[in-house]
Design an enzyme around this catalytic site. Structure first.
Site, PDB file in Angstrom:
ATOM      1  N   CYS A   1       1.291  -1.450   0.145  1.00 17.15           N
ATOM      2  CA  CYS A   1       0.024   0.214   0.016  1.00 17.15           C
ATOM      3  C   CYS A   1       0.521   0.911   0.104  1.00 17.15           C
ATOM      4  O   CYS A   1       0.326   2.727  -0.240  1.00 17.15           O
ATOM      5  CB  CYS A   1      -0.641  -0.080   1.232  1.00 17.15           C
ATOM      6  SG  CYS A   1      -0.356   0.493   2.697  1.00 17.15           S
ATOM      7  N   GLY A   2       1.552   1.332  -0.095  1.00 19.01           N
ATOM      8  CA  GLY A   2       3.220   1.960   0.316  1.00 19.01           C
ATOM      9  C   GLY A   2       2.887   3.236   1.506  1.00 19.01           C
ATOM     10  O   GLY A   2       2.702   2.334   2.785  1.00 19.01           O
TER      11      GLY A   2
END
Length: 271
Positions: free
Chosen positions: A110-111
């Site tokens: 998801c960064g």
């Protein structure tokens, strides 16, 4: 190589067999700033100092590019399930990102997971560089990056990112289970080797989300190229921040979604 072997049973159409597969390692890295927990990110161990340096740059926490803060690692147990890193940064050198971010788990898929406040982006720093890139150069860049995908070749479970000068000289190439981690490692490596200003192109092996656009913007890298698709928000931000965005770069083709004026060969599919 950051892989471990696991036993399993493979089921085929009319048979089954035992197998031993190499799987990409995913472990937690807890980042502390001046002794205070900041975030936990899931990553593939290796080049952790580059990852931390690149992540803190992308998050606008360390704004002084030449600054190489003291980074101290502490493996909490013999299995190295959790590694803690403390980054010592003088308080006066902490960027706005430190105040605008919150401590949370950042998983490998998801960064930044919403940590960055998009309203804090300084859009006055829109990338205006007018260098030109030969569209035919792109395929060669991905071929160069692929030669450094050692873990992927063994496990099939990592992403890659690489940075190049405008003439296609490879400056850094990194792998990680997370696309965004690979980009952070590349940016961190460029900062630590003091070659960030040389970097004009970043390639990534997967899709492009807006987080990766922001990482390139923070690093002031004007050209980003990906094997897979961009998201709608990635394209919107690339247009606004001055980034030439290529996607679907495979089989000798590519699509440019923003700032195509930097392409010498305008036969390329563009919007």
């Amino acid at each position: 190589m950051a892989v471990r072997h696991y036993n399993g049973k493979k089921y085929l159409a009319n048979s089954e067999e035992l197998t031993s597969d190499a799987l990409t390692v995913e472990e937690a890295l807890q980042i502390q700033i001046n002794g205070v927990p900041f975030t936990v990110t899931m990553r593939t161990p290796g080049e952790d100092e580059c990852l931390v340096r690149g992540l803190l740059h992308s998050e606008d926490i360390i704004t002084n590019k030449p600054n190489l803060p003291t980074v101290v690692f502490n493996k909490e147990d013999s299995e190295t399930v959790i590694t803690t890193v403390n980054v010592a940064i003088p308080e006066k050198q902490l960027g706005k990102g430190y105040l605008n971010s919150r401590s949370l788990l950042s998983v490998s898929s998801c960064g930044i997971c919403g940590k960055t406040d998009l309203d804090t982006l300084d859009k006055s720093k829109k990338i205006e560089e007018e260098m030109l890139i030969e569209s035919i150069l792109l395929q060669g860049l991905f071929e160069k990056m692929n030669t450094f995908q050692f873990d992927f070749n063994e496990s099939g479970g990592t992403h890659a990112a690489a940075a190049f000068s405008i003439d296609g000289t490879l400056l850094a190439a990194m792998e990680d289970i997370g696309r965004h981690n690979a980009v952070d490692k590349v940016v961190g490596k460029l900062i630590m080797t003091r070659r960030l200003k040389e970097a004009k192109i970043v390639t990534v092996s997967g899709r492009i989300s807006y987080e990766i656009i922001i990482k390139c913007f923070r690093a002031q890298i004007p050209i980003l190229a990906a094997v897979s698709a961009p998201s709608s928000l990635a394209v919107d931000y690339a247009k606004e921040l001055g980034i030439t965005l290529f996607a679907f770069c495979r089989d000798d083709r590519a699509t440019c979604y923003s700032h195509a004026h930097r392409i010498k060969n305008h036969k390329i599919h563009q919007y």
